[in-house]
Design a protein around this motif. Structure first.
Motif, PDB file in Angstrom:
ATOM      1  N   THR A  92       1.388 -11.167  -2.810  1.00 54.89           N
ATOM      2  CA  THR A  92       1.359  -9.735  -2.489  1.00 54.89           C
ATOM      3  C   THR A  92       1.826  -8.910  -3.678  1.00 54.89           C
ATOM      4  N   ALA A  95      -0.907  -8.803  -6.258  1.00 50.30           N
ATOM      5  CA  ALA A  95      -1.985  -7.878  -5.908  1.00 50.30           C
ATOM      6  C   ALA A  95      -1.548  -6.422  -6.100  1.00 50.30           C
ATOM      7  N   LEU A  96      -0.304  -6.107  -5.767  1.00 51.43           N
ATOM      8  CA  LEU A  96       0.213  -4.752  -5.974  1.00 51.43           C
ATOM      9  C   LEU A  96       0.240  -4.390  -7.457  1.00 51.43           C
ATOM     10  N   SER A 145       0.114  -2.978   6.059  1.00 50.93           N
ATOM     11  CA  SER A 145      -1.204  -3.520   5.750  1.00 50.93           C
ATOM     12  C   SER A 145      -1.777  -4.267   6.945  1.00 50.93           C
ATOM     13  N   TYR A 153      -1.996  -7.805   2.537  1.00 50.01           N
ATOM     14  CA  TYR A 153      -2.374  -6.869   1.483  1.00 50.01           C
ATOM     15  C   TYR A 153      -3.313  -7.512   0.472  1.00 50.01           C
ATOM     16  N   GLU A 154      -3.001  -8.724   0.053  1.00 44.15           N
ATOM     17  CA  GLU A 154      -3.815  -9.379  -0.975  1.00 44.15           C
ATOM     18  C   GLU A 154      -5.226  -9.705  -0.481  1.00 44.15           C
ATOM     19  N   CYS A 156      -6.971  -7.558   1.465  1.00 47.88           N
ATOM     20  CA  CYS A 156      -7.671  -6.292   1.678  1.00 47.88           C
ATOM     21  C   CYS A 156      -8.631  -6.022   0.522  1.00 47.88           C
ATOM     22  N   THR A 158     -10.307  -3.634  -2.456  1.00 46.52           N
ATOM     23  CA  THR A 158      -9.633  -2.797  -3.461  1.00 46.52           C
ATOM     24  C   THR A 158      -9.393  -1.369  -2.964  1.00 46.52           C
ATOM     25  N   GLN A 161      -6.429  -1.496  -0.644  1.00 50.15           N
ATOM     26  CA  GLN A 161      -5.179  -1.713  -1.378  1.00 50.15           C
ATOM     27  C   GLN A 161      -4.713  -0.428  -2.056  1.00 50.15           C
TER      28      GLN A 161
END
Length: 239
Positions: A92, A95-96, A145, A153-154, A156, A158, A161
């Protein structure tokens, strides 16, 4: 039998059936006027007493609420940070960070190991209050999320996100001026602010970020105090 006074035209008297008494018109209005004045005073006294009681109750409730809020905040800041949650959500964090510095013609946060840098900084170089603020913010991000898009989240898209990250960016903004300074001083930085700062620092101090994402000269031959930057040149990795 009704409760309203009844006027007897023949005797020119007023009967009040509920009391069983008889008054002349003049006496009736005098009694009624006196009764109404007394009732008004009584009601005013009751309202005044209730107002004072209400103000007192509001004050007590407000103080109790502030005390409870302060206790909850104190516990949230000084509890043992959940580093295990931080480590189990490394994907996560990655990805953030990748949304903040995406991969393009230069390496992104994913290629520079920024996720590991963030975990190390929070675990080893951050005080208890700020570590708890960051980890709780990450938990809120994960929960939001899942509640909004039904997945991590990862996982989702783009745009999804970006939408989630924008929400936490708006949530983490502080006011300018004195209030912003006070909030940063006593409440610390928000989850998003810390995430953005650690992402940028981790990227710019990594080998790939410094040598490919920025302009880098490993061994400068001479010192030049003022160097003109060419059009489209990246920022210098060294200062």
């Amino acid at each position: 039998m009704g409760t309203d006074p009844v006027l007897n035209a023949e005797k020119c008297a007023i009967f009040i059936p509920t009391r069983g008494k008889k008054y002349t018109a003049q006496k009736f209005f005098k009694v009624t006027f006196t009764y109404n004045i007394s009732t008004t005073k009584f009601i005013h006294r009751v309202i005044h007493m209730k107002r004072r009681q209400a103000i007192g109750s509001i004050a007590v409730t407000g103080l109790a609420g502030l005390g409870l809020f302060g206790g909850i905040e104190w516990h949230a800041w000084h509890k043992t940070p959940d580093f295990q949650f931080l480590e189990t959500h490394q994907k996560t964090l990655l990805a953030l960070a990748e949304i903040i510095i995406p991969t393009g013609d230069t390496p992104g946060a994913k290629n520079c190991g920024v996720d590991k840098f963030i975990i190390g900084m929070i675990r080893d170089c951050t005080d208890t209050r700020d570590a708890n603020t960051f980890i709780d913010g990450l938990k809120n991000c994960v929960q939001y999320s899942y509640d909004t898009f039904g997945k991590n989240y990862e996982d989702c898209t783009t745009p999804q996100q970006v939408d989630i990250l924008h929400r936490f960016e708006r949530q983490g903004r502080v006011g300018t001026g004195l209030w912003g300074k006070v909030k940063n001083r006593y409440w610390g930085k928000s989850f998003f602010t810390t995430l953005k700062e650690l992402t940028v620092v981790g990227y710019c101090t990594s080998e790939a970020g410094a040598s490919q994402g920025l302009s880098y000269v490993a061994i400068p031959t001479a010192y030049h105090g003022c160097v003109a930057m060419a059009p489209g040149q990246r920022s210098w990795a060294t200062r």
